[in-house]
Structure formats: C-alpha cells, structure tokens
Design a protein around this motif. Structure first.
Motif, PDB file in Angstrom:
ATOM      1  N   MET A 139       0.670  -1.096   0.008  1.00  0.00           N
ATOM      2  CA  MET A 139      -0.038  -0.073  -0.160  1.00  0.00           C
ATOM      3  C   MET A 139       0.879   1.274  -0.072  1.00  0.00           C
ATOM      4  O   MET A 139       1.818   1.347   0.373  1.00  0.00           O
ATOM      5  N   SER A 140       0.447   2.378  -0.781  1.00  0.00           N
ATOM      6  CA  SER A 140       1.111   3.583  -0.990  1.00  0.00           C
ATOM      7  C   SER A 140       1.337   4.284   0.506  1.00  0.00           C
ATOM      8  O   SER A 140       0.233   4.087   1.307  1.00  0.00           O
ATOM      9  N   ILE A 141       2.491   5.007   0.591  1.00  0.00           N
ATOM     10  CA  ILE A 141       2.726   5.745   1.874  1.00  0.00           C
ATOM     11  C   ILE A 141       1.713   6.961   1.844  1.00  0.00           C
ATOM     12  O   ILE A 141       1.731   7.373   0.382  1.00  0.00           O
ATOM     13  N   ILE A 142       1.235   7.540   2.734  1.00  0.00           N
ATOM     14  CA  ILE A 142       0.531   8.611   2.585  1.00  0.00           C
ATOM     15  C   ILE A 142       1.331   9.703   3.643  1.00  0.00           C
ATOM     16  O   ILE A 142       1.414   9.409   4.762  1.00  0.00           O
ATOM     17  N   THR A 143       1.528  10.975   2.994  1.00  0.00           N
ATOM     18  CA  THR A 143       2.338  11.812   3.849  1.00  0.00           C
ATOM     19  C   THR A 143       1.534  12.895   4.272  1.00  0.00           C
ATOM     20  O   THR A 143       0.531  13.265   3.468  1.00  0.00           O
ATOM     21  N   LEU A 144       1.943  13.586   5.367  1.00  0.00           N
ATOM     22  CA  LEU A 144       0.968  14.971   5.749  1.00  0.00           C
ATOM     23  C   LEU A 144       2.025  16.031   5.886  1.00  0.00           C
ATOM     24  O   LEU A 144       3.028  15.937   6.460  1.00  0.00           O
ATOM     25  N   THR A 145       1.441  17.214   5.366  1.00  0.00           N
ATOM     26  CA  THR A 145       2.365  18.351   5.519  1.00  0.00           C
ATOM     27  C   THR A 145       1.344  19.380   5.742  1.00  0.00           C
ATOM     28  O   THR A 145       0.648  19.844   4.809  1.00  0.00           O
ATOM     29  N   THR A 146       1.388  20.297   6.858  1.00  0.00           N
ATOM     30  CA  THR A 146       0.340  20.991   7.169  1.00  0.00           C
ATOM     31  C   THR A 146       1.039  22.170   8.292  1.00  0.00           C
ATOM     32  O   THR A 146       2.250  22.192   8.575  1.00  0.00           O
ATOM     33  N   ASP A 147       0.084  23.144   8.408  1.00  0.00           N
ATOM     34  CA  ASP A 147       0.554  24.251   9.311  1.00  0.00           C
ATOM     35  C   ASP A 147      -0.399  24.227  10.514  1.00  0.00           C
ATOM     36  O   ASP A 147      -0.741  25.108  11.374  1.00  0.00           O
ATOM     37  N   PHE A 148      -0.952  22.951  10.902  1.00  0.00           N
ATOM     38  CA  PHE A 148      -1.747  22.747  11.924  1.00  0.00           C
ATOM     39  C   PHE A 148      -1.321  22.600  13.229  1.00  0.00           C
ATOM     40  O   PHE A 148      -1.726  22.770  14.517  1.00  0.00           O
ATOM     41  N   GLY A 149       0.298  22.351  13.314  1.00  0.00           N
ATOM     42  CA  GLY A 149       0.843  22.289  14.787  1.00  0.00           C
ATOM     43  C   GLY A 149       0.412  20.952  15.389  1.00  0.00           C
ATOM     44  O   GLY A 149      -0.189  20.130  14.771  1.00  0.00           O
TER      45      GLY A 149
ATOM     46  N   ALA B  15      -6.893  10.609  -0.906  1.00  0.00           N
ATOM     47  CA  ALA B  15      -5.578   9.882  -0.780  1.00  0.00           C
ATOM     48  C   ALA B  15      -6.394   8.510  -0.623  1.00  0.00           C
ATOM     49  O   ALA B  15      -5.304   7.548  -1.286  1.00  0.00           O
ATOM     50  N   CYS B  16      -7.208   7.830   0.155  1.00  0.00           N
ATOM     51  CA  CYS B  16      -7.613   6.808   0.277  1.00  0.00           C
ATOM     52  C   CYS B  16      -7.849   6.120  -0.900  1.00  0.00           C
ATOM     53  O   CYS B  16      -7.684   4.874  -1.380  1.00  0.00           O
ATOM     54  N   HIS B  17      -8.751   6.830  -1.911  1.00  0.00           N
ATOM     55  CA  HIS B  17      -9.008   6.299  -3.173  1.00  0.00           C
ATOM     56  C   HIS B  17      -7.814   5.971  -4.048  1.00  0.00           C
ATOM     57  O   HIS B  17      -7.901   4.866  -4.655  1.00  0.00           O
ATOM     58  N   ILE B  18      -6.943   6.772  -3.909  1.00  0.00           N
ATOM     59  CA  ILE B  18      -5.475   6.728  -4.667  1.00  0.00           C
ATOM     60  C   ILE B  18      -4.801   5.363  -4.243  1.00  0.00           C
ATOM     61  O   ILE B  18      -4.310   4.658  -5.075  1.00  0.00           O
ATOM     62  N   ALA B  19      -4.956   5.359  -2.913  1.00  0.00           N
ATOM     63  CA  ALA B  19      -4.261   4.385  -2.429  1.00  0.00           C
ATOM     64  C   ALA B  19      -4.807   3.108  -2.631  1.00  0.00           C
ATOM     65  O   ALA B  19      -3.984   1.780  -2.638  1.00  0.00           O
ATOM     66  N   ARG B  20      -6.060   2.981  -2.890  1.00  0.00           N
ATOM     67  CA  ARG B  20      -6.943   1.752  -3.340  1.00  0.00           C
ATOM     68  C   ARG B  20      -6.422   1.308  -4.750  1.00  0.00           C
ATOM     69  O   ARG B  20      -7.072   0.431  -5.223  1.00  0.00           O
ATOM     70  N   GLY B  21      -5.785   2.325  -5.425  1.00  0.00           N
ATOM     71  CA  GLY B  21      -5.545   2.099  -6.844  1.00  0.00           C
ATOM     72  C   GLY B  21      -6.578   2.714  -7.882  1.00  0.00           C
ATOM     73  O   GLY B  21      -6.499   2.531  -8.942  1.00  0.00           O
ATOM     74  N   GLY B  22      -7.529   3.712  -7.210  1.00  0.00           N
ATOM     75  CA  GLY B  22      -8.433   4.373  -8.086  1.00  0.00           C
ATOM     76  C   GLY B  22      -7.814   5.535  -8.675  1.00  0.00           C
ATOM     77  O   GLY B  22      -6.465   5.937  -8.460  1.00  0.00           O
ATOM     78  N   THR B  23      -8.446   5.712  -9.904  1.00  0.00           N
ATOM     79  CA  THR B  23      -7.660   6.942 -10.878  1.00  0.00           C
ATOM     80  C   THR B  23      -8.242   8.362 -10.260  1.00  0.00           C
ATOM     81  O   THR B  23      -9.311   8.709  -9.697  1.00  0.00           O
ATOM     82  N   LEU B  24      -7.444   9.356 -10.806  1.00  0.00           N
ATOM     83  CA  LEU B  24      -7.728  10.581 -10.570  1.00  0.00           C
ATOM     84  C   LEU B  24      -9.069  11.347 -11.291  1.00  0.00           C
ATOM     85  O   LEU B  24      -9.791  12.068 -10.657  1.00  0.00           O
ATOM     86  N   GLU B  25      -9.540  10.544 -12.274  1.00  0.00           N
ATOM     87  CA  GLU B  25     -10.759  11.000 -13.174  1.00  0.00           C
ATOM     88  C   GLU B  25     -11.982  10.655 -12.232  1.00  0.00           C
ATOM     89  O   GLU B  25     -12.886  11.487 -12.593  1.00  0.00           O
ATOM     90  N   ILE B  26     -11.681   9.749 -11.446  1.00  0.00           N
ATOM     91  CA  ILE B  26     -13.129   9.340 -10.547  1.00  0.00           C
ATOM     92  C   ILE B  26     -13.502  10.639  -9.535  1.00  0.00           C
ATOM     93  O   ILE B  26     -14.456  10.603  -9.301  1.00  0.00           O
ATOM     94  N   ILE B  27     -12.467  11.194  -9.228  1.00  0.00           N
ATOM     95  CA  ILE B  27     -12.649  12.222  -8.118  1.00  0.00           C
ATOM     96  C   ILE B  27     -12.557  13.690  -8.515  1.00  0.00           C
ATOM     97  O   ILE B  27     -12.558  14.593  -7.662  1.00  0.00           O
ATOM     98  N   GLY B  28     -12.387  13.909  -9.848  1.00  0.00           N
ATOM     99  CA  GLY B  28     -12.300  15.281 -10.510  1.00  0.00           C
ATOM    100  C   GLY B  28     -12.192  15.405 -11.666  1.00  0.00           C
ATOM    101  O   GLY B  28     -12.291  14.470 -12.379  1.00  0.00           O
ATOM    102  N   LYS B  29     -12.295  16.514 -12.333  1.00  0.00           N
ATOM    103  CA  LYS B  29     -12.299  16.801 -13.789  1.00  0.00           C
ATOM    104  C   LYS B  29     -10.884  17.121 -14.262  1.00  0.00           C
ATOM    105  O   LYS B  29     -10.288  18.172 -13.606  1.00  0.00           O
ATOM    106  N   ILE B  30     -10.489  16.729 -15.286  1.00  0.00           N
ATOM    107  CA  ILE B  30      -9.304  17.112 -15.623  1.00  0.00           C
ATOM    108  C   ILE B  30      -8.932  18.738 -16.134  1.00  0.00           C
ATOM    109  O   ILE B  30      -9.950  19.084 -16.735  1.00  0.00           O
TER     110      ILE B  30
END
Length: 276
Positions: free
Chosen positions: A1-11, A132-147
């Motif tokens: 399974m792909s690694i998911i990283t987090l970069t935020t300004d949340f502290g 992120a979870c959709h992509i990690a399961r092997g889903g494509t970008l087109e399913i969650i947005g328009k190009i």
C-alpha cells in the motif's frame, strides 16, 4: 500500500492531525502515514513548497502527499489532485504546486469535485483524506475530479535576472530550525548566469564574496582549537538542497545567534548577487 504523507500548518497542540490520521486508519487500517511537517508557518505556501520539494523525492514512487496549508475551499482557492514525478499530491490550488513543480511538468491534474461528501469546514479531513484513500486503493484521478490543463501560478517569489546578466535578485523563502535564512536562488541558476565570474552576495548591509559548500569549510582546521573561534561567524553557503543560504557557523538563536536574529534576514527579505 502507498505511503501517505502529511504536510500542514496545524501544529501538534490541537486535534487536527490526530483526527486526520484516525480517519485514514478508519478507511485503510493498514495505511502507512508519515508526518513531513506540521510546523509550517500559518498559511505560508512558499515555506510549504520548500519543505515538501526537498522531502518528497526521498519517498518511494507512488507515494501520496496531502498538503494542508491554506486549504479552505472558496471561489479563488479550488482543490486539486495531480500526479507529478510519479508521486501524487492533494492540495489547494493556491500556487504551492507552481513552486514545487518549477522544473517538472505534472502528468495529470484534476480539480476535485467530490465536495458534496463534506460534512464539516475541515476539507483536509473530509475531502483530501477521501481522495488519498481512493488513490491508495488504486483509484484513478478522473473518478474524483475533472481534468484541468494547469494550476495557479505564483511568480512573485521567483528570482529574477537582469537583462545584462550581471545581477540575480532573490528573496528569503524560509528560515530553518537553526535560524539560517534560505533564499530562492539555486546553485544551478547561479552557475548558469555567473559562468565562473567573480561575484558579491549582498544581504541587507552584509556582503559575502565566497559561497561555501559545507558549513565547516569556514574553519581552518590547521589552527589549534583555541585559535579557531568560528562559532557565530556569518557565511554564505549552498545548502544540501542546493539553495543559497545565509548562515552562521554552528548557529543557535539563543546563544551565538543566527542569520535571522543577528543579521535580520527573514521571510521575503531581498538577497542579491552581483557579478563582476
């Protein structure tokens, strides 16, 4: 399974980071989550891009990077997901990608359009995690947005070169944990424009005529230790990310001082290289 990283300004004081991780684990119990940073200065997308640009390449291809800085959805701040350099990025379209992808063209970009699932005003939790979870399961970008063909560009903090190629003008884009002041001028740009010419680096009222490759290059190790006394000496260096940095040798903002505290070099301050 792909690694998911987090970069935020949340502290780390508030519940936000914990809630994001919990939601990911709720969908993907075997997820691998890595914190890149949660100490980004609030809403500072230039700092975000600098940190992420120098971190993401260390992760395996296919890694998924959630960017939660200035992420509130509005008419001028859409949400996008893209594949870039064989990595996936999920972020607001606030210009952060233009700074991150200055030398690499994304393979695919979509404008996320699944906001109807959002139940709170916390899009990183409600939307970015779902993507992120959709992509990690092997889903494509087109399913969650328009190009879409491109992303928002930010050029205000890009270095500029004079028409006669005698000057590079840049800005401080990041102050690190040691108080070192890092500019947006790369070693590559310096070499392309300088072509081996003599130069001066000018930062406020300070001038540097040498750029070091290691911090300890400023020390003459042939001298006895008691005669070196280089702690706190100011210097210019190309750092490990190959950006021009103004630093203090063995700096410490609380003791010997740093480029930020003693030289007053902070975010957006101007730094100039003049070739002679």
């Amino acid at each position: 399974m792909s690694i998911i990283t987090l970069t935020t300004d949340f502290g780390t004081k508030d519940h936000f980071v914990g809630a994001i991780k919990g939601t990911i684990y709720g969908e993907l119990p075997n997820a691998r989550i890595v914190d890149i940073s949660h100490e980004i200065s609030p809403f500072n997308i230039t700092e975000t891009a600098y940190i992420l640009k120098n971190a993401y390449k260390s992760f395996p291809e296919g890694s998924i990077h959630i960017i939660g800085v200035d992420s509130e959805l509005n008419a001028e701040n859409k949400h996008i997901a893209l594949k870039l350099d064989n990595h996936y990025f999920i972020c607001p379209d606030n210009g952060v990608i233009s700074l991150l992808a200055s030398e690499i063209k994304p393979e695919k970009i979509v404008e996320i359009n699944i906001h109807d699932i959002s139940t709170t005003s916390f899009p990183v939790l409600d939307v970015f995690v779902k993507v992120a979870c959709h992509i990690a399961r092997g889903g494509t970008l087109e399913i969650i947005g328009k190009i879409i063909p491109n992303f928002k560009q930010i050029i205000e903090l890009q270095p500029t070169v004079s028409s006669d190629k005698k000057t590079i003008a840049g800005n401080i884009i990041y102050v690190d944990n040691y108080g070192n002041s890092i500019s947006n001028i790369t070693k590559k740009l310096f070499q392309e424009i300088g072509k081996g010419r003599d130069f001066e680096v000018i930062a406020k009222r300070y001038t540097f005529k040498n750029i070091y490759t290691k911090y300890s290059d400023i020390v003459d190790f042939s001298l006895p230790k008691e005669q070196r006394q280089k702690d706190g000496s100011k210097m210019a260096i190309f750092n490990t990310s190959n950006y021009l940095e103004i630093a203090m040798y063995r700096s410490n903002s609380n003791t010997v001082g740093s480029a930020s505290t003693l030289l007053g070099l902070n975010y957006r301050d101007v730094l100039t290289i003049k070739f002679v």
